[in-house]
Design an enzyme around this catalytic site. Structure first.
Site, short mmCIF file in Angstrom:
data_model
loop_
_atom_site.label_atom_id
_atom_site.label_comp_id
_atom_site.label_asym_id
_atom_site.label_seq_id
_atom_site.Cartn_x
_atom_site.Cartn_y
_atom_site.Cartn_z
N CYS A 49 -32.23 32.01 43.39
CA CYS A 49 -32.99 30.72 43.05
C CYS A 49 -34.98 31.32 43.74
O CYS A 49 -34.83 32.84 44.31
CB CYS A 49 -33.01 29.37 43.55
SG CYS A 49 -33.35 29.00 44.65
N HIS A 54 -27.75 32.31 52.90
CA HIS A 54 -25.95 32.51 53.43
C HIS A 54 -25.66 33.47 52.62
O HIS A 54 -24.63 33.37 51.36
CB HIS A 54 -25.72 31.20 53.21
CG HIS A 54 -25.63 29.93 54.59
ND1 HIS A 54 -25.71 28.84 53.73
CD2 HIS A 54 -26.23 30.57 55.39
CE1 HIS A 54 -26.10 28.14 55.59
NE2 HIS A 54 -26.01 29.09 55.81
N HIS A 69 -33.47 27.32 54.96
CA HIS A 69 -33.09 25.96 54.87
C HIS A 69 -33.46 25.02 55.78
O HIS A 69 -33.01 24.04 55.93
CB HIS A 69 -31.16 26.29 55.91
CG HIS A 69 -30.52 27.27 55.84
ND1 HIS A 69 -30.43 28.56 55.39
CD2 HIS A 69 -29.88 27.18 53.38
CE1 HIS A 69 -29.47 29.20 54.69
NE2 HIS A 69 -29.20 28.43 54.05
N CYS A 111 -37.56 27.20 51.96
CA CYS A 111 -37.50 26.90 50.31
C CYS A 111 -38.11 25.02 50.59
O CYS A 111 -38.49 24.45 50.84
CB CYS A 111 -36.86 26.29 49.68
SG CYS A 111 -36.11 26.16 47.74
N HIS A 160 -24.42 21.91 57.67
CA HIS A 160 -25.11 22.37 57.38
C HIS A 160 -26.49 22.62 57.39
O HIS A 160 -26.60 21.82 58.22
CB HIS A 160 -24.63 22.40 55.92
CG HIS A 160 -25.86 23.44 54.75
ND1 HIS A 160 -26.30 23.35 54.34
CD2 HIS A 160 -24.93 24.57 53.85
CE1 HIS A 160 -26.94 24.00 53.98
NE2 HIS A 160 -26.02 24.72 53.27
N GLU A 219 -29.14 23.03 56.66
CA GLU A 219 -29.92 22.57 55.49
C GLU A 219 -30.25 21.05 56.76
O GLU A 219 -30.83 20.52 56.40
CB GLU A 219 -30.25 22.27 53.84
CG GLU A 219 -31.38 21.52 53.55
CD GLU A 219 -30.90 21.67 52.40
OE1 GLU A 219 -31.68 20.79 51.77
OE2 GLU A 219 -30.57 22.25 51.42
N THR A 272 -30.55 19.71 48.64
CA THR A 272 -30.98 20.29 47.75
C THR A 272 -29.72 20.77 46.90
O THR A 272 -29.85 21.27 45.60
CB THR A 272 -31.76 21.10 48.26
OG1 THR A 272 -31.80 22.44 49.36
CG2 THR A 272 -33.19 20.86 48.68
N SER A 278 -27.90 32.50 46.44
CA SER A 278 -28.00 33.68 47.29
C SER A 278 -27.72 34.51 47.45
O SER A 278 -27.68 35.31 48.33
CB SER A 278 -27.67 32.98 48.63
OG SER A 278 -26.31 32.61 49.37
#
Length: 310
Positions: free
Chosen positions: A13, A42, A75, A97, A125, A127, A165, A267
């Site tokens: 992305c 990741h 993240h 991001c 996680h 993020e 996200t 990723s």
């Protein structure tokens, strides 16, 4: 013969492309070593490739020499990490991001309204940990609809929610509805704020699962969005495998299989997808077709210090 249908969209992305390019540009501008806190994205192959080129990945900032160029991963990081980097005199390039940064800003805006925050996401996680550490308010993490029933909040009328996200509208819909049922005055972002890439890749897999016998997802085990793509295939009744690369393919999976869907997490680089196609050719004759799907043209700006690096 096996027909292989390539998902559209799949793989990188815009946020991942930007993060990787940030490390590459930093290496070109400053020379190695460049220190990166946690995996930039990741994916094991991406990390190994950057490591060979001079990136050093660390778990904590105290592993970085004072004054060394430091990159924060896609993240995002907690405020305390930013402060610790400043205390150590580390020149930081932030690869967070922009869509993650948007969630941070939403959380801070709700906190300024004296609201407690409900974060829909996965415990542990990177993020999620970064988001919790960026919001100056009480943050409740919920992972399931069941978690909503046990929430204890100071004021039910002063609540807001935000989401990780790498969860899609479909992932969060039930939890958000449960929050609204229990706390009618809760506020939150529009569903249009959900990460476009997550939503697009999941929708492509849903469409794919109706037309193939088996699903392959290229991605690393620690990739949240890659795991979710495999889960969706499984939920729709198709044998689904998450693989790092072509080496993980097993011929037995394809006995009696006529059509295979092939996708990749956000990723995972396209080179790995092409490698899997080569691996499938060693198992059987294949015909490759592409799914009709969303063409993504999103691009994010680079940090000012790297904007002029080619």
């Amino acid at each position: 013969m096996i027909t292989v249908v390539l998902a559209q969209p799949r793989g990188f992305c815009a946020g991942v492309e930007r993060a990787i390019e940030i490390v590459e540009r930093a290496l070109r501008k400053y020379g190695p070593p460049i220190y990166v806190r946690h995996e930039i994205v990741h994916n094991r192959h991406v990390v190994e490739d950057l490591r060979k080129r001079g990136a050093i990945f660390v778990d904590e900032l105290d592993e970085i020499p004072r004054g060394a160029i430091t990159v924060f991963s896609a993240h995002g990081v907690a405020k305390r990490v930013e402060e610790a980097a400043a205390e150590r005199g580390l020149p930081v390039i932030n690869a967070t991001c922009p869509l993650v940064a948007k969630v941070h800003n939403e959380g801070r805006r709700y906190a300024a309204q004296n609201r407690e925050i409900v974060l829909v996401g996965h415990a542990g996680h990177a993020e999620v940990e970064g988001t919790i550490g960026q919001v100056p308010a009480k943050v409740h993490l919920v992972q399931t609809v069941e978690d909503v029933a046990t929430l204890e909040v100071a004021d039910p009328d002063k609540l807001a929610y935000i989401t990780q996200t790498t969860l899609s509208v479909d992932d969060t819909r039930g939890i958000i509805q449960a929050l609204k049922d229990r706390f009618p005055n809760i506020v939150g972002p529009d569903v249009r704020d959900i990460c476009y890439a997550t939503q697009n890749r999941q929708q492509a897999v849903r469409d794919l699962a109706h037309t193939v016998d088996l699903l392959l997802v290229v991605g690393s085990r620690n990739s949240s969005n890659s795991n979710r793509l495999r889960e969706i295939g499984q939920e729709l009744g198709k044998p689904s495998y998450l693989i790092d690369d072509a080496h993980a393919l097993e011929a037995a999976w394809f006995e009696g299989i006529r059509t295979v869907g092939l996708t990749a997490g956000a990723s995972a680089p396209e080179t790995l997808v092409q490698g899997v196609l080569d691996g499938l050719r060693r198992i059987d004759t294949i015909e490759v077709t592409a799914q009709d799907g969303v063409a993504e043209d999103v691009r994010f700006r680079f940090p000012a210090e790297l904007a002029d690096v080619e």
